[in-house]
Scaffold this motif. Sequence first.
Motif, PDB file in Angstrom:
ATOM      1  N   ARG A   1     -10.903   6.044  -2.082  1.00 13.61           N
ATOM      2  CA  ARG A   1      -9.779   6.065  -3.030  1.00 13.61           C
ATOM      3  C   ARG A   1      -8.576   5.436  -2.331  1.00 13.61           C
ATOM      4  N   PRO A   2      -8.638   4.135  -2.094  1.00 11.98           N
ATOM      5  CA  PRO A   2      -7.579   3.501  -1.295  1.00 11.98           C
ATOM      6  C   PRO A   2      -6.294   3.304  -2.091  1.00 11.98           C
ATOM      7  N   ASP A   3      -5.195   3.453  -1.391  1.00 11.78           N
ATOM      8  CA  ASP A   3      -3.895   3.270  -2.029  1.00 11.78           C
ATOM      9  C   ASP A   3      -3.457   1.816  -1.780  1.00 11.78           C
ATOM     10  N   ILE A   4      -4.190   0.891  -2.391  1.00  9.44           N
ATOM     11  CA  ILE A   4      -3.906  -0.535  -2.177  1.00  9.44           C
ATOM     12  C   ILE A   4      -3.922  -1.250  -3.525  1.00  9.44           C
ATOM     13  N   HIS A   5      -3.459  -2.495  -3.533  1.00  5.81           N
ATOM     14  CA  HIS A   5      -3.486  -3.266  -4.776  1.00  5.81           C
ATOM     15  C   HIS A   5      -4.940  -3.670  -5.068  1.00  5.81           C
ATOM     16  N   PRO A   6      -5.387  -3.595  -6.355  1.00  2.00           N
ATOM     17  CA  PRO A   6      -6.775  -3.931  -6.682  1.00  2.00           C
ATOM     18  C   PRO A   6      -7.219  -5.304  -6.163  1.00  2.00           C
ATOM     19  N   GLU A   7      -6.278  -6.255  -6.112  1.00  8.13           N
ATOM     20  CA  GLU A   7      -6.644  -7.608  -5.641  1.00  8.13           C
ATOM     21  C   GLU A   7      -7.124  -7.608  -4.191  1.00  8.13           C
ATOM     22  N   HIS A   8      -6.741  -6.585  -3.447  1.00  6.19           N
ATOM     23  CA  HIS A   8      -7.101  -6.565  -2.023  1.00  6.19           C
ATOM     24  C   HIS A   8      -8.428  -5.852  -1.757  1.00  6.19           C
ATOM     25  N   ALA A   9      -8.965  -5.207  -2.791  1.00  6.75           N
ATOM     26  CA  ALA A   9     -10.134  -4.339  -2.564  1.00  6.75           C
ATOM     27  C   ALA A   9     -11.392  -5.108  -2.181  1.00  6.75           C
ATOM     28  N   SER A  10     -11.513  -6.370  -2.643  1.00  7.55           N
ATOM     29  CA  SER A  10     -12.753  -7.091  -2.336  1.00  7.55           C
ATOM     30  C   SER A  10     -12.912  -7.300  -0.817  1.00  7.55           C
ATOM     31  N   MET A  11     -11.807  -7.237  -0.081  1.00  9.70           N
ATOM     32  CA  MET A  11     -11.900  -7.406   1.380  1.00  9.70           C
ATOM     33  C   MET A  11     -12.662  -6.245   2.028  1.00  9.70           C
ATOM     34  N   LEU A  12     -12.732  -5.110   1.318  1.00 11.32           N
ATOM     35  CA  LEU A  12     -13.444  -3.955   1.886  1.00 11.32           C
ATOM     36  C   LEU A  12     -14.925  -4.255   2.100  1.00 11.32           C
ATOM     37  N   THR A  13     -15.450  -5.174   1.281  1.00 12.53           N
ATOM     38  CA  THR A  13     -16.856  -5.571   1.444  1.00 12.53           C
ATOM     39  C   THR A  13     -17.047  -6.223   2.816  1.00 12.53           C
ATOM     40  N   LEU A  14     -16.072  -7.010   3.226  1.00 11.53           N
ATOM     41  CA  LEU A  14     -16.168  -7.667   4.537  1.00 11.53           C
ATOM     42  C   LEU A  14     -16.024  -6.639   5.664  1.00 11.53           C
ATOM     43  N   VAL A  15     -15.159  -5.645   5.405  1.00 15.19           N
ATOM     44  CA  VAL A  15     -14.971  -4.592   6.417  1.00 15.19           C
ATOM     45  C   VAL A  15     -16.303  -3.853   6.628  1.00 15.19           C
ATOM     46  N   MET A  16     -17.006  -3.579   5.526  1.00 14.80           N
ATOM     47  CA  MET A  16     -18.302  -2.895   5.662  1.00 14.80           C
ATOM     48  C   MET A  16     -19.312  -3.797   6.371  1.00 14.80           C
ATOM     49  N   GLY A  17     -19.292  -5.082   6.059  1.00 19.48           N
ATOM     50  CA  GLY A  17     -20.199  -6.024   6.733  1.00 19.48           C
ATOM     51  C   GLY A  17     -20.011  -5.973   8.249  1.00 19.48           C
ATOM     52  N   MET A  18     -18.745  -5.939   8.680  1.00 20.17           N
ATOM     53  CA  MET A  18     -18.466  -5.861  10.120  1.00 20.17           C
ATOM     54  C   MET A  18     -18.993  -4.562  10.710  1.00 20.17           C
ATOM     55  N   ALA A  19     -18.754  -3.459   9.970  1.00 22.43           N
ATOM     56  CA  ALA A  19     -19.180  -2.139  10.459  1.00 22.43           C
ATOM     57  C   ALA A  19     -20.697  -2.101  10.625  1.00 22.43           C
ATOM     58  N   VAL A  20     -21.409  -2.651   9.643  1.00 25.67           N
ATOM     59  CA  VAL A  20     -22.881  -2.625   9.695  1.00 25.67           C
ATOM     60  C   VAL A  20     -23.374  -3.493  10.864  1.00 25.67           C
ATOM     61  N   ALA A  21     -22.780  -4.672  11.020  1.00 26.44           N
ATOM     62  CA  ALA A  21     -23.213  -5.565  12.113  1.00 26.44           C
ATOM     63  C   ALA A  21     -22.982  -4.888  13.467  1.00 26.44           C
ATOM     64  N   ASP A  22     -21.812  -4.286  13.645  1.00 24.40           N
ATOM     65  CA  ASP A  22     -21.536  -3.632  14.927  1.00 24.40           C
ATOM     66  C   ASP A  22     -22.436  -2.418  15.147  1.00 24.40           C
ATOM     67  N   ALA A  23     -22.715  -1.685  14.072  1.00 30.69           N
ATOM     68  CA  ALA A  23     -23.592  -0.512  14.180  1.00 30.69           C
ATOM     69  C   ALA A  23     -24.995  -0.945  14.603  1.00 30.69           C
ATOM     70  N   ILE A  24     -25.487  -2.012  13.988  1.00 32.00           N
ATOM     71  CA  ILE A  24     -26.828  -2.515  14.341  1.00 32.00           C
ATOM     72  C   ILE A  24     -26.834  -2.968  15.805  1.00 32.00           C
TER      73      ILE A  24
END
Length: 326
Positions: free
Chosen positions: A139-162
């Motif tokens: 439930r981020p307190d950000i502008h909706p236009e910025h939310a698609s960047m969260l997909t990239l944040v998850m991509g980074m997290a998954v790559a580093d976790a692997i």
Amino acid sequence: MKDEVLAALRERGGYVSGQELCDRFSVSRTAIWKAVSKLKEEGYEIDSVPNRGYCLLTSPDAMTEAEIRSYLHTEKMGKSLVCFADTDSTNIQAKLLAEQNAPDGTLVCSDQQTKGRGRRGRAWDSPPGEAIYMSLLLRPDIHPEHASMLTLVMGMAVADAINELMGGESAGIKWPNDVVLKGKKVSGTLTEMSTEMDCIHYVVIGTGINVNTQKFPKELDQATSLRLAAGHNFRRAELIALCMKYFEKYYALFERTEDLSLLIDEYNRLLVNRNREVRVLEPGNEYTGLALGINNQGELLVRRENGRVDEIYAGEVSVRGVYGYV
Ligand code: BTN
């Protein structure tokens, strides 16, 4: 009690006396014994030796709350946890939970999905017992236009976790957020959100990771798994916990600026397309260029033959390697 006992045994990595467990959780010896019996029924091998106590010998690769919690050390991400043996789609379930006021950071996992969905309306093959299907509710307190960047944040997290789990630097990102191992896709993320005017009700970030998959259908010839890359199995719960650890860290940095400026170096380090020729597939406009990296908004910078640098927004555009998937 079962979850707590499992976490305590895993944390110790050796024998823990029954009395220590009783004192720690303020319960009777019978309660501890019952918790251990339940864990054994679920497939955990636990040795019990008089005067020494209990020791966890082996665990099943289970996608259960107890198993995931025993590896989880986050402050918020995944603390509220819902696990299914089978469900339609963890994204669908996370959205239902969001409508019922589930808290920020709720994680929904399933051992299999009957209606797993991928990007661009595709289905996401979701057989049981071998992969991770998880959706994180934010439930981020950000502008909706910025939310698609969260997909990239998850991509980074998954790559580093692997990379942490495999003990190397083999996983990378194919822009915008596919995680790749040895040139093939090992993970994908589908982000969905509910918004109103300038505000976000919630975002659901759904990620699939091929962990112990041994064989893919013919049409998924660009897919791989951790197992195929490393030659042995991995514990799915451990990987989920690592994904949450890295996501929590990167999300805090994202929230500070509402863009990727504090993450751009790490993202570009992981980007497998960087400094490579890519084919940009924009409806009605296909061309080849050199991928330079992303900008603070997560757009891919591509230098065309005439020297002009385009900023590519993920939405409708996809990018491929000139000679194949990457
Ligand atoms: C992609 O096409 O690359 C995105 C795939 C996303 C799949 C995951 S699995 C967990 C979550 N539930 C779904 O139905 N989809 C996402």
